[in-house]
Design a protein around this motif. Structure first.
Motif: not given
Length: 416
Positions: A72, A115, A382, A384, A395, A398-399, A401
């Motif tokens: 993260g 994220g 995180i 992606m 970044f 990011v999908r 977390v």
């Protein structure tokens, strides 16, 4: 008999990478990451990790669908209660304690979903940051791990004195008392304003605001208590004195010189350049920031970029910090990622990943638990679709977390 073993999750179909690429550690394609409880139990090629996880007992597998998995992000210059001059800031300043608590909690939730799994707060109102930290730690609300300075220390009438996220002090005795008061409240570090800035109407960026004996008192007291000190600072002369006295980190550094950055590199003084703050007119317009502040901020931009380039060339440790709220929608992404993109323009994607993960964690003294994807570390991760080593803008995508082994966001599964 009730099963009391920690939950076991196997992350599959992903490429694992972190800042150790700078040390020659290649990304791991077709990887598996076994998360047991709140920590990473194993990471490596999928087949071996899967066998290890299944041998230990029941495990739930989560297919990340060819994602890139990284630690993260860490935002080292955060204000959840930010109130700049203007109508937007006035709305925050007039909030009562209950409204402020909810406002900051919403910001923490949105930050995590971007994220950002760790933040360093560097001046928050009414010590509400300590309550926010307790609530997140207890699991009552979602949010990043918080390292906080409490209220920033300023001289009487100094930078930020208009708000209750600062504490006015004078003289060495007064500043020693200020440091101790923040540590008493629970501060992890100390923030001090040693020069003027862009948000003070009756000061300039170049205005020195502490005498050497006052700053020495801050540093000596904080270091005696095992706390690092970071300083809001613009001009080279002020920063030079602070570096020689043992300052741990500079915020902004609008007007650096080759001589000063050389000493920063030699003495291990980090820089959080906050590049966004001198190129964010749309953000200022959104908050109704007055013209005098916009002119000062945007006018400082070219010199600010020159200072950043000098620091990079000298080998100063550069760390990610947005100053703008971490989650704020800005130029097609959030403020944290936009700041990371600006950093990458000067240091490249691999070093930008370091500046946004392992570097800050080292400064915070949390490297035993965070900052890389390794066995035994806390599972703050995180994911992606794009490769962040190829382009830091990955970044933006990011999908997914995870914080402490718990999934906080999974766009494909509808979480949250």
């Amino acid at each position: 008999m009730t099963d009391t073993s920690p939950p076991s999750l196997l992350l599959a179909n992903c490429t694992v990478l972190d800042a150790r690429v700078l040390d020659g550690l290649a990304p791991v394609p077709d990887a598996g990451v076994w998360v047991r409880g709140d920590r990473i139990a194993a990471v490596g090629p999928y087949a071996g990790v899967a066998a290890q996880a299944r041998a230990a007992g029941p495990v739930t597998e989560l297919d990340l669908d060819r994602a890139y998995l990284t630690p993260g992000l860490v935002n080292m210059h955060t204000h959840f209660s930010l109130s700049l001059p203007g109508t937007g800031g006035d709305n925050v300043k007039t909030m009562g304690p209950y409204d402020l608590a909810h406002y900051m909690a919403d910001g923490a939730r949105r930050t995590l979903h971007c994220g950002v799994t760790t933040v360093r707060c560097v001046a928050e109102k009414d010590h509400a940051d300590f309550a926010l930290r307790r609530a997140i730690t207890a699991g009552r609300i979602p949010g990043p791990r918080i390292h906080t300075a409490g209220r920033a220390l300023v001289c009487t009438g100094g930078h930020g004195h208009e708000s209750n996220d600062t504490l006015e002090c004078d003289g060495p005795v007064g500043f020693r008392r200020g440091v101790r008061s923040q540590i008493k409240a629970g501060a992890d570090l100390i923030k001090v304003m040693i020069s003027g800035g862009i948000a003070g109407e009756h000061e300039g960026i170049h205005t020195p605001q502490l005498f050497a004996d006052e700053l020495a008192a801050v540093l000596e007291t904080a270091h005696a208590w095992g706390r690092k000190v970071t300083a809001h600072a613009g001009p080279a002369e002020v920063i030079a004195t602070a570096v020689e006295l043992g300052l741990d980190c500079v915020e902004h550094g609008y007007q650096l010189t080759p001589q000063v950055v050389t000493r920063m590199a030699e003495r291990g003084t980090a820089l959080v350049p906050t590049l966004l703050v001198t190129r964010c007119k749309a953000f200022f317009d959104e908050l109704g920031v007055p013209e005098w502040m916009q002119c000062r901020s945007l006018g400082a931009g070219p010199r600010h970029l020159e200072s950043f380039a000098m620091a990079v060339e000298a080998g100063v440790e550069v760390l990610l910090g947005s100053d703008m709220p971490p989650f704020w929608d800005f130029e097609g992404t959030n403020a944290t990622v936009r700041e990371l993109e600006y950093l990458a323009e000067g240091i490249g994607p691999a070093r930008a990943i370091h500046a946004g993960t392992r570097g800050p964690i080292r400064w915070l003294g949390a490297e035993a638990d965070l900052g890389t994807v390794q066995d035994g570390k806390l599972a703050d991760l995180i994911a992606m679709d794009g490769d962040p080593l190829a382009d830091t803008s990955a970044f933006r995508g990011v999908r997914w977390v995870m914080t402490g082994g718990r999934v906080a966001r999974d766009d494909r599964a509808g979480v949250p």
